[in-house]
Design a protein around this motif. Structure first.
Motif, short mmCIF file in Angstrom:
data_model
loop_
_atom_site.label_atom_id
_atom_site.label_comp_id
_atom_site.label_asym_id
_atom_site.label_seq_id
_atom_site.Cartn_x
_atom_site.Cartn_y
_atom_site.Cartn_z
N GLY A 338 0.94 -1.07 -0.05
CA GLY A 338 0.09 0.08 -0.04
C GLY A 338 0.75 1.28 -0.10
N LEU A 339 0.02 2.42 0.27
CA LEU A 339 0.96 3.63 0.09
C LEU A 339 1.62 3.88 1.56
CD1 LEU A 339 -1.80 5.90 -1.08
CD2 LEU A 339 0.32 5.40 -2.03
N VAL A 340 2.78 4.39 1.46
CA VAL A 340 3.92 4.41 2.78
C VAL A 340 3.63 5.94 3.23
CG1 VAL A 340 6.13 4.57 3.56
CG2 VAL A 340 5.57 3.15 1.61
N TYR A 341 3.28 5.85 4.62
CA TYR A 341 3.03 7.00 5.42
C TYR A 341 3.97 7.28 6.44
CZ TYR A 341 -1.57 7.97 3.65
OH TYR A 341 -2.62 8.51 2.91
N VAL A 342 4.57 8.25 6.84
CA VAL A 342 5.43 8.48 8.04
C VAL A 342 4.96 9.51 9.09
CG1 VAL A 342 6.92 10.20 6.38
CG2 VAL A 342 7.91 8.84 8.35
N LEU A 343 5.26 9.27 10.34
CA LEU A 343 5.05 10.30 11.40
C LEU A 343 6.44 10.44 12.00
CD1 LEU A 343 2.88 11.72 13.13
CD2 LEU A 343 2.91 9.62 14.65
N SER A 344 6.90 11.76 12.10
CA SER A 344 8.25 11.97 12.55
C SER A 344 8.35 13.27 12.90
CB SER A 344 9.37 11.88 11.34
OG SER A 344 10.29 12.12 11.70
N ASP A 345 9.22 13.68 14.11
CA ASP A 345 9.47 14.70 14.58
C ASP A 345 10.56 15.56 13.64
OD1 ASP A 345 8.32 14.53 16.83
OD2 ASP A 345 9.87 13.69 17.99
N SER A 346 10.76 14.87 12.45
CA SER A 346 11.64 15.64 11.42
C SER A 346 10.89 16.19 10.35
CB SER A 346 12.72 14.52 10.60
OG SER A 346 13.37 13.97 11.63
N ASP A 371 4.85 6.82 -2.35
CA ASP A 371 5.56 5.42 -2.75
C ASP A 371 4.71 4.31 -2.29
OD1 ASP A 371 7.75 6.67 -3.95
OD2 ASP A 371 8.78 7.15 -2.10
N LEU A 372 4.96 3.26 -2.94
CA LEU A 372 4.34 1.86 -2.43
C LEU A 372 5.22 1.23 -1.82
CD1 LEU A 372 2.25 1.33 -5.78
CD2 LEU A 372 1.37 2.19 -3.85
N THR A 382 10.05 -2.54 2.39
CA THR A 382 10.50 -2.70 1.19
C THR A 382 9.70 -1.85 0.08
OG1 THR A 382 11.19 -4.85 1.43
CG2 THR A 382 10.84 -4.37 -0.68
N ILE A 383 10.29 -1.05 -0.66
CA ILE A 383 9.53 0.01 -1.50
C ILE A 383 9.52 -0.90 -2.76
CG2 ILE A 383 9.45 2.21 -2.77
CD1 ILE A 383 9.33 2.47 0.10
N THR A 384 8.00 -0.84 -3.09
CA THR A 384 7.76 -1.78 -4.61
C THR A 384 7.38 -0.96 -5.61
OG1 THR A 384 5.42 -1.74 -3.47
CG2 THR A 384 6.91 -3.59 -2.76
N GLY A 385 7.06 0.22 -5.41
CA GLY A 385 6.88 1.10 -6.71
C GLY A 385 6.76 2.61 -6.43
N ARG A 386 6.71 3.44 -7.29
CA ARG A 386 6.38 4.55 -6.89
C ARG A 386 5.40 5.36 -7.95
NH1 ARG A 386 12.27 7.58 -8.66
NH2 ARG A 386 12.14 7.01 -11.11
N GLN A 387 4.46 6.16 -7.31
CA GLN A 387 3.48 7.09 -8.26
C GLN A 387 4.31 8.09 -9.16
OE1 GLN A 387 1.01 7.84 -5.05
NE2 GLN A 387 -0.72 6.20 -5.81
N LYS A 388 5.48 8.54 -8.69
CA LYS A 388 5.99 9.62 -9.30
C LYS A 388 6.71 9.33 -10.66
CE LYS A 388 6.91 11.13 -4.60
NZ LYS A 388 7.78 11.47 -3.78
#
Length: 428
Positions: A338-346, A371-372, A382-388
Motif C-alpha cells: 500500500g501507500l507509505v506514510y511516515v510520522l516523524s519529529d523531522s 511511494d508504494l 520494502t519499496i515496491t513502486g512509486r507514483q512519481k
C-alpha cells in the motif's frame, strides 16, 4: 538544552577542528573559518534584512553556502536554498513561491536573471574578531523554519519544504545513533549541495555533529579517481551515494591499486540494481547499506543491520513511525502492499505557502510519501513502486514535464512525452 544553544556551544568547542575539505580547491575550512565567514555575511546582511525575511542562498561552494545559512540563522532570517544551475523559468517559479528579499551567491551568475538584489559573498572582508564573540542564533529552533528547500517537482511544479532546526537535529541524531557514529567519523559528499542528500545528509549532519566533511563536487567519471584518492587520504568512513554512483565508483575502482575502506556506504534509494550492488561490494569489499528518505521527512529508514538477510529492504524506521495504508486511508497489515506514510519529529507539517487541503500529502500529522511499499512483521520496509514520474540521472532529479515543455515549442512537434531509459553509469 535549546538546539540553538547546543549549536553555539558545539561551534565553539570545535573551532580549531577542520569542518570541510574541498577536494577541487585542495583547501581545509575549519569551524573557526566558518564562524568568520558567517560574521562577514551577517554584517553585510544586517542593514538590509529584518527577522522573518527570506534570503535566497545560491552556491556551488559548500563552505560559503553553510556560512551564509548560519548568517541567516544569526539574524533570524530564513535561507531558501536554490540550485545554481536552475533554468530561468524554474527560478522564476521558485522565487515567486518564497519571494526572497535578496540573494547570496559565490559568483554573479544570477545577474543575468534580474530576480532581485544580490550579494557576492566571496568579495566580503573577513573580520579579525575571535569567533567566540560571534556565535549567536536568533531563530526559534522548534517553531520557525530555519531553512527552505525545494522538491524536484515530481508533480510538475517544485514545492517548497520548510524545516526547523529541531527537525534537522532530530534526524541527524537518529541517523548518527543508529550507525554509532562519533566525532572521529568523516563524511564524503559527492551530491549537489542544494539537494537534501548533499545538504542535510552530509553538510548539515557534519556541522551539527562535529564530523569532518570531504566535499568532492558532484560525482562523475572524470573526477571519481581524485575523489576516491581523497577518501583514502582523509580516512572517510561514511559515504551517502545515489544508485547510479555505484556503477561509476566500480568502474574507477577496478582501475586503482588502492581503495578507501569505508565503514558505511549508504545508498539513498528505494531500489538498487543487484548487479551494481554486487559489483561494488566485490570491488570495494564493503556492504552497501540502503536507506529511504525525502526532502519532507529527511531519512525515514536505514537497513543498517540486516542488509544481507533482507537485500531488497530499505530497513526499519529511523526515529519515526511508518505505516502502510490502502487508497482509502485504511491501515494495512504486515505483508500487504500500500501507500507509505511516515510520522516523524523531522516533519515540519506543511509545505511553505500551501494550505493542507485534501490533495496535500500532510494528513493529521502523517506524511503520505507517494511511494508504494510493504512492511514485514519485523518492521522492515520494502519499496515496491512509486507514483512519481521523476527521472533520476546520475543522482540528479529531472522532471520529464520540463523537457516536454521545451520540445512542444518546436513548430514540427504537436505532442511530446519524456521517459527515462536505463543507463549503465548514470542510472537513467
Amino acid at each position: 538544552m535549546s538546539h540553538t544553544v547546543r549549536l553555539r556551544d558545539s561551534l565553539l568547542q570545535w573551532e580549531n577542528k577542520t569542518y570541510l575539505y574541498d577536494v577541487n580547491k585542495g583547501v581545509d575550512i575549519s569551524y573557526k573559518d566558518l564562524s568568520l565567514r558567517t560574521e562577514a555575511c551577517a554584517k553585510k546582511l544586517n542593514s538590509v534584512v529584518h527577522p522573518g525575511d527570506i534570503v535566497g542562498v545560491v552556491f556551488n561552494d559548500p563552505g560559503w553556502s553553510i556560512s551564509s545559512i548560519l548568517a541567516c540563522w544569526r539574524l533570524g532570517v530564513i535561507p531558501a536554498v536554490f540550485d545554481p544551475h536552475v533554468s530561468f523559468n524554474r527560478l522564476q517559479v521558485m522565487s515567486s513561491c518564497v519571494k526572497p528579499s535578496l540573494y547570496l551567491s559565490d559568483k554573479p551568475f544570477l545577474k543575468e536573471f534580474s530576480v532581485g538584489p544580490q550579494i557576492d559573498v566571496t568579495t566580503l572582508r573577513l573580520p579579525d574578531t575571535h569567533p567566540s564573540e560571534l556565535v549567536s542564533f536568533e531563530i526559534d529552533p522548534d517553531k520557525s523554519p530555519c531553512i527552505l528547500l525545494f522538491t524536484s517537482g515530481t508533480t510538475g511544479v517544485p514545492r517548497c519544504v520548510p524545516l526547523s532546526l529541531s527537525n534537522i537535529y532530530h534526524n541527524v541524531d537518529a541517523f548518527s545513533d543508529a550507525l554509532n557514529l562519533t566525532e572521529e567519523d568523516v563524511l564524503l559528499c559527492t551530491s549537489p549541495i542544494w539537494y537534501a542528500h548533499g545538504l542535510y545528509n552530509s553538510l548539515l549532519t557534519g556541522l551539527l555533529k562535529g564530523f569532518k566533511v570531504v566535499y568532492g563536487g558532484v560525482l562523475n567519471i572524470t573526477n571519481a579517481k581524485k575523489i576516491l584518492e581523497s577518501a583514502i587520504d582523509h580516512n572517510v568512513s561514511v559515504y551517502h551515494v545515489s544508485p547510479s554512483m555505484l556503477a561509476i565508483l566500480s568502474l574507477m575502482g577496478e582501475r586503482l591499486d588502492y581503495l578507501p575502506t569505508i565503514k558505511w556506504t549508504v545508498v539513498g534509494t528505494s531500489k538498487v540494481l543487484n548487479h551494481d550492488k554486487k559489483r561494488f561490494e566485490s570491488i570495494f569489499s564493503a556492504t552497501v547499506t540502503q536507506q529511504y528518505g525525502m526532502v519532507e521527512a529527511l531519512l525515514i529508514a536505514v537497513n543498517f543491520d540486516k542488509q544481507v538477510e533482507r537485500p531488497q529492504s530499505v530497513g526499519r524506521a529511523l526515529g519515526c513511525v511508518i505505516k502502510i495504508c490502502g487508497y482509502k486511508g485504511e491501515e494495512l497489515q504486515s505483508g500487504e502492499e500500500g501507500l507509505v506514510y511516515v510520522l516523524s519529529d523531522s516533519l515540519f507539517g506543511s509545505y511553505y505557502g500551501e494550505s493542507n487541503d485534501n490533495d496535500n500529502p500532510y494528513k493529521g500529522g502523517w506524511f503520505e510519501t507517494g511511494d508504494l511499499g510493504v512492511l514485514d512483521e519485523k518492521g522492515y520496509l520494502t519499496i515496491t513502486g512509486r507514483q512519481k514520474e521523476i527521472i533520476k540521472k546520475g543522482g540528479i532529479s529531472i522532471n520529464p514535464h520540463e523537457i516536454d515543455d521545451i520540445l512542444i515549442l518546436h513548430e514540427d512537434v504537436s505532442e511530446s512525452v519524456t521517459i527515462g531509459m536505463p543507463d549503465e553509469y548514470y542510472g537513467e
